[in-house]
Design an enzyme around this catalytic site. Structure first.
Site, short mmCIF file in Angstrom:
data_model
loop_
_atom_site.label_atom_id
_atom_site.label_comp_id
_atom_site.label_asym_id
_atom_site.label_seq_id
_atom_site.Cartn_x
_atom_site.Cartn_y
_atom_site.Cartn_z
N ARG A 145 13.03 10.81 9.14
CA ARG A 145 14.23 9.98 9.14
C ARG A 145 13.94 8.47 9.24
O ARG A 145 14.25 7.82 10.23
CB ARG A 145 15.18 10.43 10.26
CG ARG A 145 15.56 11.89 10.10
CD ARG A 145 16.52 12.37 11.12
NE ARG A 145 17.91 12.06 10.78
CZ ARG A 145 18.95 12.53 11.44
NH1 ARG A 145 18.78 13.32 12.46
NH2 ARG A 145 20.17 12.20 11.09
N LYS A 163 32.47 13.36 15.66
CA LYS A 163 31.40 12.52 16.25
C LYS A 163 30.86 11.55 15.20
O LYS A 163 30.70 10.37 15.46
CB LYS A 163 30.27 13.43 16.77
CG LYS A 163 28.94 12.74 16.92
CD LYS A 163 27.86 13.68 17.36
CE LYS A 163 27.05 14.31 16.28
NZ LYS A 163 26.11 13.41 15.56
N ASN A 164 30.60 12.07 14.01
CA ASN A 164 29.97 11.23 12.98
C ASN A 164 30.90 10.16 12.43
O ASN A 164 30.45 9.22 11.77
CB ASN A 164 29.43 12.10 11.84
CG ASN A 164 28.16 12.84 12.24
OD1 ASN A 164 27.67 12.66 13.35
ND2 ASN A 164 27.64 13.66 11.34
N SER A 180 22.23 7.46 1.45
CA SER A 180 22.09 7.60 2.90
C SER A 180 23.41 7.28 3.58
O SER A 180 24.01 6.23 3.33
CB SER A 180 20.99 6.66 3.41
OG SER A 180 21.18 6.38 4.79
N VAL A 181 23.84 8.19 4.44
CA VAL A 181 25.10 8.01 5.18
C VAL A 181 24.99 6.81 6.11
O VAL A 181 25.77 5.86 6.05
CB VAL A 181 25.44 9.30 5.98
CG1 VAL A 181 26.64 9.09 6.89
CG2 VAL A 181 25.67 10.47 5.05
N ILE A 199 18.29 17.73 1.96
CA ILE A 199 18.50 16.46 2.66
C ILE A 199 17.35 16.16 3.64
O ILE A 199 16.78 15.09 3.61
CB ILE A 199 19.85 16.44 3.42
CG1 ILE A 199 21.01 16.81 2.47
CG2 ILE A 199 20.09 15.08 4.09
CD1 ILE A 199 21.37 15.76 1.45
N ASP A 220 24.55 19.77 7.59
CA ASP A 220 24.92 20.05 8.99
C ASP A 220 25.56 21.43 9.18
O ASP A 220 25.89 21.81 10.31
CB ASP A 220 25.88 18.96 9.51
CG ASP A 220 25.15 17.66 9.81
OD1 ASP A 220 23.90 17.66 9.76
OD2 ASP A 220 25.83 16.66 10.11
N CYS A 274 12.45 12.57 14.37
CA CYS A 274 13.21 13.55 15.14
C CYS A 274 12.88 14.92 14.57
O CYS A 274 12.25 15.02 13.51
CB CYS A 274 14.69 13.25 15.15
SG CYS A 274 15.59 13.92 13.81
N ARG A 315 25.28 17.23 22.47
CA ARG A 315 25.31 15.95 21.74
C ARG A 315 26.51 15.90 20.79
O ARG A 315 27.01 14.81 20.50
CB ARG A 315 24.03 15.77 20.92
CG ARG A 315 22.83 15.36 21.72
CD ARG A 315 21.68 14.99 20.81
NE ARG A 315 22.18 14.25 19.67
CZ ARG A 315 21.79 14.41 18.41
NH1 ARG A 315 20.85 15.27 18.11
NH2 ARG A 315 22.30 13.69 17.43
N ARG A 347 19.74 8.79 17.06
CA ARG A 347 19.26 7.94 15.96
C ARG A 347 20.36 7.06 15.38
O ARG A 347 20.10 5.97 14.87
CB ARG A 347 18.69 8.81 14.85
CG ARG A 347 17.42 9.52 15.24
CD ARG A 347 16.88 10.20 14.02
NE ARG A 347 17.06 9.35 12.86
CZ ARG A 347 16.21 8.42 12.46
NH1 ARG A 347 15.12 8.23 13.14
NH2 ARG A 347 16.46 7.70 11.39
C1 UD1 Z 1 24.04 11.45 8.89
C2 UD1 Z 1 24.72 12.33 9.91
C3 UD1 Z 1 23.97 13.65 10.04
C4 UD1 Z 1 23.82 14.31 8.68
C5 UD1 Z 1 23.24 13.34 7.66
C6 UD1 Z 1 23.24 13.90 6.25
C7 UD1 Z 1 25.71 10.79 11.47
C8 UD1 Z 1 25.68 10.18 12.82
N1 UD1 Z 1 24.73 11.64 11.20
O1 UD1 Z 1 22.73 11.17 9.36
O2 UD1 Z 1 24.70 14.49 10.92
O3 UD1 Z 1 22.98 15.43 8.79
O4 UD1 Z 1 24.00 12.12 7.63
O5 UD1 Z 1 24.51 14.27 5.87
O6 UD1 Z 1 26.61 10.54 10.69
N2 UD1 Z 1 16.64 8.32 4.59
C9 UD1 Z 1 15.58 7.52 4.22
N3 UD1 Z 1 15.64 6.19 4.57
C10 UD1 Z 1 16.69 5.65 5.25
C11 UD1 Z 1 17.77 6.49 5.62
C12 UD1 Z 1 17.71 7.82 5.28
O7 UD1 Z 1 14.64 7.97 3.61
O8 UD1 Z 1 16.70 4.44 5.52
C13 UD1 Z 1 16.61 9.76 4.24
C14 UD1 Z 1 16.64 10.67 5.47
O9 UD1 Z 1 15.36 10.86 5.98
C15 UD1 Z 1 17.24 11.93 4.89
C16 UD1 Z 1 18.22 11.40 3.84
O10 UD1 Z 1 17.81 10.08 3.56
O11 UD1 Z 1 16.25 12.68 4.27
C17 UD1 Z 1 19.67 11.38 4.27
O12 UD1 Z 1 19.78 10.77 5.53
P1 UD1 Z 1 21.08 9.97 5.98
O13 UD1 Z 1 22.18 10.28 5.01
O14 UD1 Z 1 20.72 8.57 6.20
O15 UD1 Z 1 21.40 10.67 7.36
P2 UD1 Z 1 21.88 9.98 8.70
O16 UD1 Z 1 22.77 8.85 8.41
O17 UD1 Z 1 20.70 9.77 9.59
#
Ligand code: UD1
Length: 421
Positions: free
Chosen positions: A124, A22-23, A166-167, A330, A308, A119, A400, A95
């Site tokens: 996030r 999915k990701n 950040s992913v 995380i 995850d 969420c 989901r 998201r």
């Molecule tokens: C993705 C994955 C999710 C996984 C997560 C961490 C998808 C669709 N989802 O989520 O399943 O749990 O990576 O491996 O691929 N953050 C900020 N500012 C930002 C963006 C992120 O502060 O602009 C913080 C987030 O709150 C969190 C951390 O960075 O604490 C990591 O988040 P991020 O890697 O961005 O996760 P997602 O991309 O939302």
């Protein structure tokens, strides 16, 4: 509404085929916005988030067809999209929808995308996404809960050093930079295998992308794209979930359709916990594992242990002889499964981002509530080893991201069913 009923203590055995990720699918779908050529994406998982993302693309005018039977998506976009607006109604449940911001902005010079909001597992924010897009030349303001972004003359390549990993932000910026003018260097980026799958897709489309270091990418933007046929990588979280299911209650569980080398950290942790594994390049067999040992883990960006899989490994720790510890690095609020696991007989204490799991404990079936995607599957795992019946409410979280979970488990002799109520 639906709920899952798990009757515990059936040892599971057989073969499980892992679905597409999915990701990995979600950012690839977002990247399709860049192209007007034919795109064929295979091995997609039929899960709610993928359907929501395709609805979001349809909403903005993408010509996308999902073939559920063949697990395939075909896209052939017209030059003009109908809209560059992504509404709250489509982003509130998923998201990851915010990753359409980069491609819309890069291709059409403007985008209005709803702020995804908080969420259950944490606030996030999207500040890192916006930071990167601003570096590429976007003007961004937030108004009435929407991100309004503009780059009238398009985006321009530059160096973007992300303030933290950040992913989603890495994906957003990679896709935007792929259509920008000039060269972009992204430093301190996430390097999850799903991001590599995205860059492979973009490369096939004609973008020159180079991983120049573990957390460094160079992208040479290109607006003349080719048609592309791509297969989505396996879901490494689903694979990890089934490895843990096998360790908890398996006689002999063969897990196929994966790449073991991507699961190095997970395999290391399971081996240390005494789980018996037979590892081949594309399959892993979990053998009857007694005497599970405790462990201490920290969740980290890839190649660290994935957040995850944190809720799932906690269930195995409940069965380990001794004290285990998990530090969640995380997300700030990702222990919501703990009260539910404790209601089933777990002895888990949480202090800030640290949880301490006292094992081994006997689990007893109970009526429990799923709070997020991975928390819900941890309750299914707990149900598999618990005495009596476990009833899991709010299964929509599970839908989901897990394709045919009950069907796959039932095929391996688990007693699990779904009820409408
Ligand atoms: C993705 C994955 C999710 C996984 C997560 C961490 C998808 C669709 N989802 O989520 O399943 O749990 O990576 O491996 O691929 N953050 C900020 N500012 C930002 C963006 C992120 O502060 O602009 C913080 C987030 O709150 C969190 C951390 O960075 O604490 C990591 O988040 P991020 O890697 O961005 O996760 P997602 O991309 O939302």
């Amino acid at each position: 509404m639906q709920k899952l009923i798990v009757k515990g203590r059936n040892r599971i055995s057989g073969t499980v085929k892992i679905s597409g990720s999915k990701n990995a699918t979600l950012p690839i779908l977002a990247a399709s916005i860049l192209s007007n050529k034919k795109i064929e994406i295979n091995n997609i998982p039929i899960v709610k988030d993928v359907i929501t993302m395709s609805e979001l693309l349809k909403h903005i005018g993408s010509n996308i067809k999902v073939n559920i039977k063949k697990k395939k998506i075909l896209i052939l976009n017209k030059k003009k999209f109908l809209k560059t607006v992504a509404p709250y109604s489509l982003l509130k449940t998923m998201r990851a929808g915010v990753i359409i911001l980069g491609p819309l902005l890069s291709k059409f010079g403007r985008a209005t995308v709803s702020l995804p909001g908080g969420c259950a597992i944490g606030t996030r924010p999207v500040d890192i996404h916006l930071f990167g897009l601003k570096k590429l030349g976007a003007k961004i303001k937030i108004k009435n809960g929407y991100i309004i972004a503009e780059a009238k003359k398009g985006l321009n390549g530059t160096t973007v050093k992300l303030p933290s990993i950040s992913v989603g932000a890495t994906e957003n910026i990679i896709i935007a930079a792929s259509y920008a003018k000039g060269v972009t260097y992204i430093n301190n980026c996430a390097c999850e295998p799903e991001i590599k799958n995205l860059t492979d897709f973009l490369k096939k489309m004609g973008i020159k992308i180079f991983w120049t270091g573990k957390r460094k990418i160079k992208i040479i933007g290109n607006q003349k794209l080719r048609s592309v046929k791509h297969s989505v990588m396996f879901d490494r979280i689903e694979a990890g979930t089934f490895m843990i299911a096998g360790a908890l209650s398996g006689k002999k569980l063969k897990i196929i359709n994966l790449e073991s080398k991507i699961l190095k950290k997970e395999l290391l942790v399971l081996k240390k916990m005494g789980v018996k594994l037979k590892i081949k390049k594309n399959e892993i067999t979990v053998l009857n594992s007694k005497n599970i040992k405790p462990a201490s883990i920290v969740t980290e960006p890839y190649p660290g242990f994935p957040t995850d899989l944190q809720a799932q490994i906690m269930v195995l720790m409940i069965k380990a002889r001794g004290i285990s510890k998990i530090k969640e690095n995380i997300f700030e609020n990702r222990f919501m499964h703990v009260p539910e696991l404790n209601r089933m007989g777990g002895k888990i204490k949480v202090s800030g981002n640290l949880s301490t799991i006292h094992g081994p404990q006997e689990l007893n079936g109970a009526e429990v509530m799923a709070t997020d995607l991975r928390a819900s599957v941890s309750l299914v795992l707990a149900g598999l080893v618990a005495n009596n019946r476990t009833v899991i409410n709010r299964v929509y979280h599970l839908d989901r991201g897990y394709e045919n979970l009950e069907k796959k488990l039932r095929k391996c002799n688990a007693n699990i069913s779904r009820l409408n109520y």
